[in-house]
Design a protein around this motif. Sequence first.
Motif, PDB file in Angstrom:
ATOM      1  N   ASN A 253     -53.548-101.074   2.567  1.00  0.00           N
ATOM      2  CA  ASN A 253     -54.161 -99.839   2.073  1.00  0.00           C
ATOM      3  C   ASN A 253     -53.166 -98.706   1.835  1.00  0.00           C
ATOM      4  O   ASN A 253     -53.573 -97.561   1.628  1.00  0.00           O
ATOM      5  N   ASN A 254     -51.876 -98.999   1.881  1.00  0.00           N
ATOM      6  CA  ASN A 254     -50.886 -97.936   1.680  1.00  0.00           C
ATOM      7  C   ASN A 254     -49.602 -98.530   1.099  1.00  0.00           C
ATOM      8  O   ASN A 254     -49.082 -99.518   1.620  1.00  0.00           O
ATOM      9  N   GLY A 273     -44.264 -93.267  -6.716  1.00  0.00           N
ATOM     10  CA  GLY A 273     -45.715 -93.232  -6.630  1.00  0.00           C
ATOM     11  C   GLY A 273     -46.191 -93.599  -5.237  1.00  0.00           C
ATOM     12  O   GLY A 273     -45.545 -94.379  -4.530  1.00  0.00           O
ATOM     13  N   ILE A 274     -47.318 -93.013  -4.831  1.00  0.00           N
ATOM     14  CA  ILE A 274     -47.962 -93.305  -3.546  1.00  0.00           C
ATOM     15  C   ILE A 274     -49.399 -93.711  -3.825  1.00  0.00           C
ATOM     16  O   ILE A 274     -50.092 -93.072  -4.624  1.00  0.00           O
ATOM     17  N   TYR A 275     -49.840 -94.772  -3.160  1.00  0.00           N
ATOM     18  CA  TYR A 275     -51.222 -95.231  -3.302  1.00  0.00           C
ATOM     19  C   TYR A 275     -51.795 -95.492  -1.911  1.00  0.00           C
ATOM     20  O   TYR A 275     -51.135 -96.100  -1.054  1.00  0.00           O
ATOM     21  N   THR A 276     -53.005 -95.020  -1.695  1.00  0.00           N
ATOM     22  CA  THR A 276     -53.661 -95.291  -0.422  1.00  0.00           C
ATOM     23  C   THR A 276     -55.151 -95.474  -0.650  1.00  0.00           C
ATOM     24  O   THR A 276     -55.727 -94.893  -1.577  1.00  0.00           O
ATOM     25  N   GLN A 277     -55.790 -96.307   0.157  1.00  0.00           N
ATOM     26  CA  GLN A 277     -57.240 -96.482   0.077  1.00  0.00           C
ATOM     27  C   GLN A 277     -57.821 -96.579   1.481  1.00  0.00           C
ATOM     28  O   GLN A 277     -57.162 -97.053   2.413  1.00  0.00           O
ATOM     29  N   GLN A 278     -59.043 -96.107   1.631  1.00  0.00           N
ATOM     30  CA  GLN A 278     -59.732 -96.132   2.913  1.00  0.00           C
ATOM     31  C   GLN A 278     -61.166 -96.595   2.685  1.00  0.00           C
ATOM     32  O   GLN A 278     -61.700 -96.505   1.580  1.00  0.00           O
ATOM     33  N   ASN A 279     -61.800 -97.071   3.754  1.00  0.00           N
ATOM     34  CA  ASN A 279     -63.195 -97.467   3.672  1.00  0.00           C
ATOM     35  C   ASN A 279     -63.841 -97.326   5.046  1.00  0.00           C
ATOM     36  O   ASN A 279     -63.164 -97.385   6.075  1.00  0.00           O
ATOM     37  N   GLU A 280     -65.150 -97.114   5.041  1.00  0.00           N
ATOM     38  CA  GLU A 280     -65.882 -96.971   6.299  1.00  0.00           C
ATOM     39  C   GLU A 280     -67.363 -97.246   6.068  1.00  0.00           C
ATOM     40  O   GLU A 280     -67.841 -97.259   4.928  1.00  0.00           O
ATOM     41  N   PHE A 281     -68.075 -97.462   7.166  1.00  0.00           N
ATOM     42  CA  PHE A 281     -69.527 -97.559   7.139  1.00  0.00           C
ATOM     43  C   PHE A 281     -70.091 -96.203   7.555  1.00  0.00           C
ATOM     44  O   PHE A 281     -69.776 -95.702   8.637  1.00  0.00           O
ATOM     45  N   ARG A 282     -70.928 -95.625   6.693  1.00  0.00           N
ATOM     46  CA  ARG A 282     -71.435 -94.275   6.956  1.00  0.00           C
ATOM     47  C   ARG A 282     -72.947 -94.229   6.738  1.00  0.00           C
ATOM     48  O   ARG A 282     -73.461 -94.803   5.779  1.00  0.00           O
ATOM     49  N   ASN A 283     -73.640 -93.552   7.615  1.00  0.00           N
ATOM     50  CA  ASN A 283     -75.096 -93.479   7.519  1.00  0.00           C
ATOM     51  C   ASN A 283     -75.526 -92.406   6.519  1.00  0.00           C
ATOM     52  O   ASN A 283     -74.989 -91.297   6.517  1.00  0.00           O
ATOM     53  N   ALA A 480     -41.411-101.787   9.837  1.00  0.00           N
ATOM     54  CA  ALA A 480     -41.847-100.603  10.580  1.00  0.00           C
ATOM     55  C   ALA A 480     -43.216-100.831  11.190  1.00  0.00           C
ATOM     56  O   ALA A 480     -44.045-101.591  10.654  1.00  0.00           O
ATOM     57  N   TYR A 481     -43.451-100.154  12.308  1.00  0.00           N
ATOM     58  CA  TYR A 481     -44.775-100.067  12.918  1.00  0.00           C
ATOM     59  C   TYR A 481     -45.185 -98.600  12.861  1.00  0.00           C
ATOM     60  O   TYR A 481     -44.513 -97.730  13.431  1.00  0.00           O
ATOM     61  N   ILE A 482     -46.293 -98.310  12.147  1.00  0.00           N
ATOM     62  CA  ILE A 482     -46.745 -96.935  11.976  1.00  0.00           C
ATOM     63  C   ILE A 482     -48.166 -96.829  12.511  1.00  0.00           C
ATOM     64  O   ILE A 482     -49.103 -97.402  11.945  1.00  0.00           O
ATOM     65  N   ASN A 483     -48.322 -96.120  13.607  1.00  0.00           N
ATOM     66  CA  ASN A 483     -49.629 -95.903  14.221  1.00  0.00           C
ATOM     67  C   ASN A 483     -50.063 -94.478  13.895  1.00  0.00           C
ATOM     68  O   ASN A 483     -49.547 -93.517  14.447  1.00  0.00           O
ATOM     69  N   ASP A 484     -51.027 -94.333  12.975  1.00  0.00           N
ATOM     70  CA  ASP A 484     -51.446 -92.995  12.540  1.00  0.00           C
ATOM     71  C   ASP A 484     -52.586 -92.431  13.382  1.00  0.00           C
ATOM     72  O   ASP A 484     -53.180 -91.402  13.032  1.00  0.00           O
ATOM     73  N   ASN A 485     -52.885 -93.069  14.496  1.00  0.00           N
ATOM     74  CA  ASN A 485     -53.939 -92.607  15.415  1.00  0.00           C
ATOM     75  C   ASN A 485     -55.262 -92.410  14.672  1.00  0.00           C
ATOM     76  O   ASN A 485     -55.945 -91.403  14.829  1.00  0.00           O
ATOM     77  N   ASN A 486     -55.597 -93.401  13.841  1.00  0.00           N
ATOM     78  CA  ASN A 486     -56.879 -93.442  13.128  1.00  0.00           C
ATOM     79  C   ASN A 486     -57.044 -92.310  12.108  1.00  0.00           C
ATOM     80  O   ASN A 486     -58.178 -91.908  11.802  1.00  0.00           O
ATOM     81  N   LEU A 487     -55.953 -91.823  11.560  1.00  0.00           N
ATOM     82  CA  LEU A 487     -56.083 -90.865  10.466  1.00  0.00           C
ATOM     83  C   LEU A 487     -56.596 -91.559   9.213  1.00  0.00           C
ATOM     84  O   LEU A 487     -57.453 -91.044   8.500  1.00  0.00           O
ATOM     85  N   MET A 488     -56.072 -92.757   8.947  1.00  0.00           N
ATOM     86  CA  MET A 488     -56.581 -93.560   7.839  1.00  0.00           C
ATOM     87  C   MET A 488     -57.591 -94.555   8.388  1.00  0.00           C
ATOM     88  O   MET A 488     -57.328 -95.241   9.374  1.00  0.00           O
ATOM     89  N   ILE A 489     -58.761 -94.627   7.734  1.00  0.00           N
ATOM     90  CA  ILE A 489     -59.873 -95.425   8.241  1.00  0.00           C
ATOM     91  C   ILE A 489     -60.009 -96.707   7.429  1.00  0.00           C
ATOM     92  O   ILE A 489     -60.026 -96.678   6.196  1.00  0.00           O
ATOM     93  N   ASN A 490     -60.122 -97.821   8.139  1.00  0.00           N
ATOM     94  CA  ASN A 490     -60.312 -99.116   7.499  1.00  0.00           C
ATOM     95  C   ASN A 490     -61.271 -99.926   8.364  1.00  0.00           C
ATOM     96  O   ASN A 490     -60.869-100.563   9.328  1.00  0.00           O
ATOM     97  N   GLU A 491     -62.576 -99.888   8.024  1.00  0.00           N
ATOM     98  CA  GLU A 491     -63.587-100.527   8.856  1.00  0.00           C
ATOM     99  C   GLU A 491     -64.200-101.772   8.219  1.00  0.00           C
ATOM    100  O   GLU A 491     -64.828-102.567   8.918  1.00  0.00           O
ATOM    101  N   VAL A 492     -64.036-101.958   6.926  1.00  0.00           N
ATOM    102  CA  VAL A 492     -64.769-103.009   6.236  1.00  0.00           C
ATOM    103  C   VAL A 492     -64.170-104.385   6.497  1.00  0.00           C
ATOM    104  O   VAL A 492     -64.875-105.341   6.802  1.00  0.00           O
ATOM    105  N   ARG A 493     -62.864-104.508   6.378  1.00  0.00           N
ATOM    106  CA  ARG A 493     -62.211-105.808   6.574  1.00  0.00           C
ATOM    107  C   ARG A 493     -61.155-105.674   7.660  1.00  0.00           C
ATOM    108  O   ARG A 493     -59.964-105.552   7.392  1.00  0.00           O
TER     109      ARG A 493
END
Length: 512
Positions: A253-254, A273-283, A480-493
């Motif tokens: 996703n990045n 260029g920079i590309y990023t994508q996020q996904n989540e389940f939202r009510n 690299a290991y990059i831990n963004d502390n859940n700034l970027m959300i990826n819940e679907v897969r």
Amino acid sequence: MKTPIILTALFTILTNALAAQQVIIKGTLRCINNGVTSTRGATNIIIIPSFNPKAAVATTTTPQGYFEINTGWSAKDLRDKNVSLYIITKCSSCKKVERVFISEDLDKRNPDPSKMFVTIKNWKILENCKESELPDIMSEKLLDSAHHLPALTIDGSAQGSAAMGPVSFINLFEKLITVAASQKAGFYKAATLLPGKIKYGEFLHSSPLINTDNTGFNFAPSRNLSEAVFWNAAAIANSSKPNNVSLLANFKNNIKLSGYQQIAPKLYLGMGGIYTQQNEFRNVISQRLGSVASDFDTVNRTHTQKLKEFAAFIAPVYSVNNKLSVALTLKSVWQQFNNPNLIVLQSDFVNNVDYVFFVDDSIRKQHFDFDASVNYKINSYLQAGVSVMNIAGNKLYKDLFIKDSSNQSFVNQRAYGIGICYKRERLNVGVDALFTDKGLYDAAIGVNYVPANNILLATGYAIKQQSFSASFRWKHFKLAYINDNNLMINEVRLAKNKLFNGKIYSGFVFDF
């Protein structure tokens, strides 16, 4: 001599007029009216050109069943091609597609040189009108959803290509008209969006401090210039090599791709260029169309939200002297996400209500902006950098919103970055800070170390976000290991192991 000139001019005008002709497809769609041989015009039937959903129309009531579709395409593009028109009705067994061959001879007795008319004759639905025609409100909502779908292109495509064939949204629309008659089944409109996790409009703010393997060094980069094009292009003038190509990606996703080239003794050009994508389940709480608010007429369903944000950069860099360099970065920024609009509920055979799917609006935002950056070598062991980003102050959406409401919110993209790098032999220490119109966004500290030739170890920590990174580079390869502390959300897969859920990055750096 004048005659050939006049003929040439007339031919040019005629050619341009033909090339500019818009193809109009028209006709009357009929249905069976109370008897096998009796027919009448079918109203409120949606007709969608497969190649351009935005041109979709509904058959009219006056005259009954009439439609006229301005395809939006010129005659030169569609001539001598088969095009497909799809109809959306309540009838599940009706023929859903009509293929029309576009040819010049079909445009009869048309005095308008800017239009080419193609008439469909004898188009009939072999079903009773009452079983085929859509209710007014359903027809209106389906038509509105079709208009939000993107048009296709056939540039360079041959007859029978995908642009002329079926499109996937037709299958989705078919489900809309299979809604069973039950208390809960029906059409609902999104009314309330419950809080989500995705932070819309923040990827440009977060990337230099959080989504990077160069934490703490991006506003005054020294040893690692792989992201300098994005955050302080002026530092490119410090490069020991005239050319560079760099990649950093988690292939999920990045992704960041950049490079630069020296084009004169004091002039460089950087691109990236920079590309990023996020996904989540939202009510999403939705209300039945045409009803007043009540517990019975509202539903709460979980919906998949997807966000894409990306930017392209081009940066000329000028080296004023051995200590000072400046740059101006031109950029184009995009944001794209699905925004809930309609929900369709359907009953199964035992009268239990099942969620079917959402009819979403596709929201796209794009703007141009520019950055200015300065890099200054204070002395042999201190280097400072300043970046003013998105000077025009363009904005991106801050969150989803209810259609036609006034509660849309935005994030101002203007930001200010400052950095300082301390160098002591094998060890470098860097500090970055980023400010927005809300004040301090975050600050980060980083350390990098050269234990041996062609090896670079680096780690960094962002204070407010409490994220961190650790990276290893050997010659041209880096991990690299990059831990963004859940700034970027990826819940679907999600990956089975959280360690691999978008936190492992790899890439390359080629200096030549």
